[in-house]
Design a protein around this motif. Structure first.
Motif, PDB file in Angstrom:
ATOM      1  N   MET A   1       0.997  -1.351  -0.143  1.00  0.00           N
ATOM      2  CA  MET A   1       0.004   0.122  -0.111  1.00  0.00           C
ATOM      3  C   MET A   1       1.312   0.712   0.285  1.00  0.00           C
ATOM      4  N   ILE A   2       0.484   2.271  -0.660  1.00  0.00           N
ATOM      5  CA  ILE A   2       1.273   3.189  -1.060  1.00  0.00           C
ATOM      6  C   ILE A   2       0.471   4.338  -0.106  1.00  0.00           C
ATOM      7  N   ARG A   3       1.237   5.686   0.760  1.00  0.00           N
ATOM      8  CA  ARG A   3       0.608   6.441   1.770  1.00  0.00           C
ATOM      9  C   ARG A   3       1.602   7.763   1.316  1.00  0.00           C
ATOM     10  N   ILE A   4       0.462   8.712   1.230  1.00  0.00           N
ATOM     11  CA  ILE A   4       0.765  10.038   0.874  1.00  0.00           C
ATOM     12  C   ILE A   4       0.756  11.024   1.939  1.00  0.00           C
ATOM     13  N   TYR A   5       1.265  11.397   2.453  1.00  0.00           N
ATOM     14  CA  TYR A   5       0.939  12.998   3.415  1.00  0.00           C
ATOM     15  C   TYR A   5       1.769  13.728   2.841  1.00  0.00           C
ATOM     16  N   LYS A   6       0.956  15.470   3.481  1.00  0.00           N
ATOM     17  CA  LYS A   6       1.069  16.862   3.044  1.00  0.00           C
ATOM     18  C   LYS A   6       1.755  17.076   4.969  1.00  0.00           C
ATOM     19  N   ASP A   7       2.766  18.024   4.054  1.00  0.00           N
ATOM     20  CA  ASP A   7       3.490  18.704   5.747  1.00  0.00           C
ATOM     21  C   ASP A   7       3.454  17.658   6.424  1.00  0.00           C
ATOM     22  N   PHE A   8       4.840  16.420   6.080  1.00  0.00           N
ATOM     23  CA  PHE A   8       4.236  15.571   7.532  1.00  0.00           C
ATOM     24  C   PHE A   8       5.845  16.111   8.835  1.00  0.00           C
ATOM     25  N   PRO A   9       5.381  15.840   9.679  1.00  0.00           N
ATOM     26  CA  PRO A   9       5.818  15.847  10.567  1.00  0.00           C
ATOM     27  C   PRO A   9       7.697  14.476  10.751  1.00  0.00           C
ATOM     28  N   LEU A  10       8.776  15.501  10.577  1.00  0.00           N
ATOM     29  CA  LEU A  10       9.982  14.318  10.996  1.00  0.00           C
ATOM     30  C   LEU A  10      10.157  13.792  11.887  1.00  0.00           C
ATOM     31  N   ALA A  11      10.177  14.910  13.084  1.00  0.00           N
ATOM     32  CA  ALA A  11      10.770  14.773  14.608  1.00  0.00           C
ATOM     33  C   ALA A  11      11.160  13.441  14.852  1.00  0.00           C
ATOM     34  N   LYS A  12      10.485  12.834  14.912  1.00  0.00           N
ATOM     35  CA  LYS A  12      10.895  10.875  15.003  1.00  0.00           C
ATOM     36  C   LYS A  12      11.350  10.089  14.371  1.00  0.00           C
ATOM     37  N   LYS A  13      11.654  10.656  12.993  1.00  0.00           N
ATOM     38  CA  LYS A  13      12.733  10.252  12.087  1.00  0.00           C
ATOM     39  C   LYS A  13      14.074  10.789  11.671  1.00  0.00           C
ATOM     40  N   ASN A  14      14.503  11.728  12.376  1.00  0.00           N
ATOM     41  CA  ASN A  14      15.487  12.307  12.817  1.00  0.00           C
ATOM     42  C   ASN A  14      16.680  12.726  13.367  1.00  0.00           C
ATOM     43  N   ALA A  15      18.357  11.982  13.041  1.00  0.00           N
ATOM     44  CA  ALA A  15      19.706  11.555  13.940  1.00  0.00           C
ATOM     45  C   ALA A  15      18.832  12.558  15.277  1.00  0.00           C
ATOM     46  N   PHE A  16      18.595  14.045  14.753  1.00  0.00           N
ATOM     47  CA  PHE A  16      18.434  15.400  15.960  1.00  0.00           C
ATOM     48  C   PHE A  16      17.382  15.608  16.504  1.00  0.00           C
ATOM     49  N   LYS A  17      16.748  14.572  16.196  1.00  0.00           N
ATOM     50  CA  LYS A  17      15.042  14.807  17.114  1.00  0.00           C
ATOM     51  C   LYS A  17      14.568  15.731  16.333  1.00  0.00           C
ATOM     52  N   LEU A  18      14.695  17.319  15.038  1.00  0.00           N
ATOM     53  CA  LEU A  18      14.635  18.244  14.968  1.00  0.00           C
ATOM     54  C   LEU A  18      12.646  18.751  14.918  1.00  0.00           C
ATOM     55  N   ASP A  19      12.321  19.817  15.006  1.00  0.00           N
ATOM     56  CA  ASP A  19      10.908  19.727  14.588  1.00  0.00           C
ATOM     57  C   ASP A  19      10.871  20.622  13.537  1.00  0.00           C
ATOM     58  N   VAL A  20      11.236  19.148  11.797  1.00  0.00           N
ATOM     59  CA  VAL A  20      11.383  19.830  11.235  1.00  0.00           C
ATOM     60  C   VAL A  20       9.369  18.907  10.367  1.00  0.00           C
ATOM     61  N   LYS A  21       9.233  19.316   9.190  1.00  0.00           N
ATOM     62  CA  LYS A  21       8.483  18.745   8.415  1.00  0.00           C
ATOM     63  C   LYS A  21       8.166  18.535   7.022  1.00  0.00           C
ATOM     64  N   ALA A  22       7.997  17.719   6.408  1.00  0.00           N
ATOM     65  CA  ALA A  22       8.251  16.876   5.028  1.00  0.00           C
ATOM     66  C   ALA A  22       7.045  17.918   4.076  1.00  0.00           C
ATOM     67  N   TYR A  23       7.668  18.562   3.161  1.00  0.00           N
ATOM     68  CA  TYR A  23       6.001  19.193   2.277  1.00  0.00           C
ATOM     69  C   TYR A  23       5.176  17.819   1.630  1.00  0.00           C
ATOM     70  N   CYS A  24       5.863  16.982   1.552  1.00  0.00           N
ATOM     71  CA  CYS A  24       5.118  15.184   1.004  1.00  0.00           C
ATOM     72  C   CYS A  24       6.203  14.143   1.561  1.00  0.00           C
ATOM     73  N   PHE A  25       5.364  13.290   1.752  1.00  0.00           N
ATOM     74  CA  PHE A  25       6.157  12.218   2.757  1.00  0.00           C
ATOM     75  C   PHE A  25       5.412  10.948   2.212  1.00  0.00           C
ATOM     76  N   VAL A  26       5.561   9.684   1.426  1.00  0.00           N
ATOM     77  CA  VAL A  26       5.468   8.737   1.231  1.00  0.00           C
ATOM     78  C   VAL A  26       5.871   7.377   1.938  1.00  0.00           C
ATOM     79  N   SER A  27       4.842   6.475   1.832  1.00  0.00           N
ATOM     80  CA  SER A  27       5.354   4.983   2.309  1.00  0.00           C
ATOM     81  C   SER A  27       5.563   4.419   1.824  1.00  0.00           C
ATOM     82  N   LEU A  28       5.678   3.008   0.952  1.00  0.00           N
ATOM     83  CA  LEU A  28       5.031   2.452   0.547  1.00  0.00           C
ATOM     84  C   LEU A  28       5.452   1.261   1.689  1.00  0.00           C
ATOM     85  N   ASN A  29       4.484  -0.256   1.172  1.00  0.00           N
ATOM     86  CA  ASN A  29       5.193  -1.445   2.078  1.00  0.00           C
ATOM     87  C   ASN A  29       5.217  -2.564   1.461  1.00  0.00           C
TER      88      ASN A  29
END
Ligand SMILES: Cc1cc2nc3c(=O)[nH]c(=O)nc-3n(C[C@H](O)[C@H](O)[C@H](O)COP(=O)(O)OP(=O)(O)OC[C@H]3O[C@@H](n4cnc5c(N)ncnc54)[C@H](O)[C@@H]3O)c2cc1C
Length: 351
Positions: A1-29
């Protein structure tokens, strides 16, 4: 399944735990999802970044492009012989858990790569290595989806063009999405205790709690103990491990630095036919040691610092902003350059 998100929070997905966002985030499994990707999103007109667990990624701010986050799981023994097991492992498996699986099953070849945080799929990108072992020592082949050609490709070890913290996947960033890899692990004991450093050798650590012949479990335990002293707890603090690569220098540069830093260890380059020329790459030198010499061990500016145990490890204490991390690491770079006339190159992917 493909999931597409806008303005996705990345705080749990970066080494420095920075509170940043992605304009578009696509996950595929699922692997078949990849072939549908070009129909769903335009991958050609925006920057694309492939994200695993984010432990080697520093976002300078919000990411204005498309993040692709593959999420395929599975571990399978695909072939066995008297002496070896071939294991196929999908990219979203956790590297630390995969090493534990190998150690538990007495399969030799990746035990020195114990406790390196991240996903299996990111491991070939910088050819992860530690304590005398590298991924390339056991990797047989891998599969990657080629975004440009919209098809899967198989890469044998040689196609990956591995070298120190480098591969074709690092050089052609954003083109190949690794979906699985196959490693060949040895059933016969084959241990590598060669690693030694001023932060402690494997043998010294083993002697503290065991005696020869050492088991694979002993090796993994010794390395776990050394690493726990060297690195801060990455679950608690923001860190990407070593922020910079160890510089590769010519013989002439090495001799100059050794005049200043007496007894500096160095690692002659292997497989490089360059030893005889003083102006050719000759050896890798420990950036952490050299940073320590100029006062960067345990240094702190506002919310960012280096580890009290290793000057190469940058740590965010609390709520450091991307700018604070960038200012801090640029200062490290410029003071290093001033002291040694050598440029530090980030190991971390700065996005
Ligand atoms: C405390 C600590 C200690 C560390 N020690 C070591 C060490 O000893 N040795 C070492 O080599 N590294 C070390 N690292 C670095 C890090 O653990 C590795 O680089 C790891 O492979 C990162 O995995 P990740 O999934 O978090 O990668 P990410 O940060 O998500 O991605 C890293 C790179 O791989 C790419 N990528 C990720 N997944 C894929 C995929 N499926 N297909 C194609 N490209 C992909 C990304 O685009 C990026 O370029 C350390 C990091 C920390 C925090």
């Amino acid at each position: 399944m493909i999931r597409i998100y806008k303005d996705f929070p990345l705080a749990k997905k970066n080494a420095f735990k920075l509170d940043v966002k992605a304009y578009c985030f696509v996950s595929l499994n699922q692997k078949k999802d990849f072939l549908r990707l070009p129909k769903l999103i335009d991958l050609k007109s925006s920057p694309v970044y492939i994200l695993g667990q984010g432990y080697n990624t520093f976002f300078k701010g919000d990411f204005q492009g498309i993040i692709i986050h593959p999420n395929i799981k599975g571990v399978k023994i695909v072939k066995e012989s008297k002496n070896f097991s071939w294991i196929k492992v999908a990219q979203a498996e956790d590297w630390i858990k995969f090493v534990k699986f190998a150690v538990r099953n007495n399969l030799y070849g990746i035990e020195n790569l114990t406790l390196i945080p991240g996903s299996v799929g990111a491991a070939p990108v910088q050819n992860i290595s530690a304590y005398g072992q590298s991924l390339e020592d056991t990797l047989v082949s891998l599969t990657a989806y080629d975004i440009i050609e919209n098809r899967f490709k198989k890469f044998n070890k040689r196609d990956c063009q591995f070298s120190y913290r480098d591969s074709i996947f690092k050089r052609e960033k954003g083109r190949y999405i690794i979906t699985d890899l196959t490693v060949r692990l040895s059933k016969k004991p084959k241990i590598n205790l060669s690693y030694n450093s001023r932060y402690g050798g494997i043998t010294d650590e083993l002697k503290k709690f065991s005696h020869p012949p050492y088991s694979i479990q002993d090796i993994a335990r010794a390395i776990t103990r050394i690493r726990k002293r060297k690195f801060p707890d990455w679950k608690k603090y923001g860190t990407a491990g070593s922020f910079f690569l160890n510089p590769i220098v010519t013989k002439r540069q090495l001799l100059e630095i050794q005049k200043r830093v007496k007894g500096l260890e160095y690692f002659p380059l292997e497989n490089e036919n360059t030893r005889s020329r003083p102006d050719q790459p000759y050896a890798k030198i420990p950036a952490g040691w050299l940073l320590e010499e100029i006062g960067w061990k345990g240094k702190r500016i506002k919310n960012v610092g280096t580890s009290p145990n290793q000057a190469l490890v940058v740590v965010s204490y609390g709520n450091a902003t991307p700018d604070e991390i960038q200012d801090f690491t640029q200062k490290m770079q410029s003071e290093f350059q001033k002291a040694y006339k050598i440029k530090l190159i980030p190991e971390v992917n700065i996005v």
